[in-house]
Scaffold this motif. Structure first.
Motif, short mmCIF file in Angstrom:
data_model
loop_
_atom_site.label_atom_id
_atom_site.label_comp_id
_atom_site.label_asym_id
_atom_site.label_seq_id
_atom_site.Cartn_x
_atom_site.Cartn_y
_atom_site.Cartn_z
N GLY A 131 0.81 -1.22 0.00
CA GLY A 131 0.00 0.00 0.00
C GLY A 131 0.84 1.26 0.00
N ALA A 132 1.92 1.26 0.79
CA ALA A 132 2.81 2.44 0.85
C ALA A 132 3.48 2.68 -0.49
CB ALA A 132 3.85 2.25 1.95
N GLN A 135 1.33 6.69 -6.87
CA GLN A 135 0.18 7.47 -7.35
C GLN A 135 0.51 8.95 -7.46
OE1 GLN A 135 -3.14 6.54 -4.83
NE2 GLN A 135 -3.52 4.58 -5.83
N CYS A 136 1.47 9.41 -6.67
CA CYS A 136 1.86 10.82 -6.67
C CYS A 136 3.00 11.08 -7.66
CB CYS A 136 2.30 11.24 -5.27
SG CYS A 136 1.03 11.00 -4.02
N ALA A 172 0.85 3.95 -2.94
CA ALA A 172 0.49 5.34 -2.62
C ALA A 172 1.58 6.30 -3.11
CB ALA A 172 0.27 5.50 -1.12
#
Length: 195
Positions: free
Chosen positions: A11-12, A18-19, A15
């Motif tokens: 997940g990290a 995604q940026c 995430a």
């Protein structure tokens, strides 16, 4: 591509990606079997692999990725920087090591660096490689040995580069070259395994 059973780490990483506009995640898996199955897809540029997976060793995924996707750079993702099997992962084809507790920016920097031909290393791995080189495998050039000595003493790649008066990319290229020699030596052994 990411092969790791740690849902929080997956997940990290996702995430952080995604940026980011210059890195695109293509797939993620949580097991050895699923990681091996992903290799039937189009090749990824970079693959993050955990050394231990719930259904077997990440070494199998690393070896298969290196064979199937020779242009893919593999990085080991682990919480334990002193894992004895990190050198085995390097000999299997990994070109770097990523601590799972890394900040999102560091994760992205490591992925970019690996994609651009660099390698990552920590002081303990540098020390272990230096100890092996004193036994004759791998043979190191003067510059490779100097870079590893500095990293083994705790200097970052940037700090080692400044002390050696070369670029960070050059230091990481030395690391990648040493890793490639270790991989060739491991492949030439009758059992193909780390010593």
């Amino acid at each position: 591509m990411l092969v790791d059973d740690d849902a929080e780490f997956r997940g990290a990483v996702m995430a952080a990606l995604q940026c980011c506009s210059d890195i695109t995640p293509v797939a993620a898996a949580a097991s050895r079997a699923d990681g091996l199955a992903l290799l039937s897809r189009a090749p990824a540029d970079v693959m993050l692999v955990a050394p231990a997976l719930p259904d077997g060793s990440g070494l199998e995924v690393i070896r298969a990725a290196v064979r199937r996707w020779p242009g893919c750079a593999v990085m080991v993702a682990t919480t334990l920087g002193d894992r004895a099997d990190l050198l085995d992962c390097i000999e299997a084809g990994a070109a770097g090591y990523l601590p799972k507790d890394s900040a999102p920016g560091h994760i992205l920097d490591e992925i970019r660096g690996l994609s651009n031909g660099g390698g990552s290393i920590n002081p303990l791995i540098a020390h272990r490689i230096l100890m092996r080189s004193r036994r004759g495998e791998p043979a190191l050039s003067t510059y490779e040995a100097q870079a590893l000595e500095l990293i083994a003493r705790g200097f970052t790649a940037d700090e080692a580069a400044r002390r050696m008066e070369v670029s960070r990319h050059t230091v990481l290229s030395f690391v990648r070259s040493v890793y490639a020699r270790m991989q060739a030596l491991a492949a030439s052994r009758p059992d193909g395994l780390a010593s």
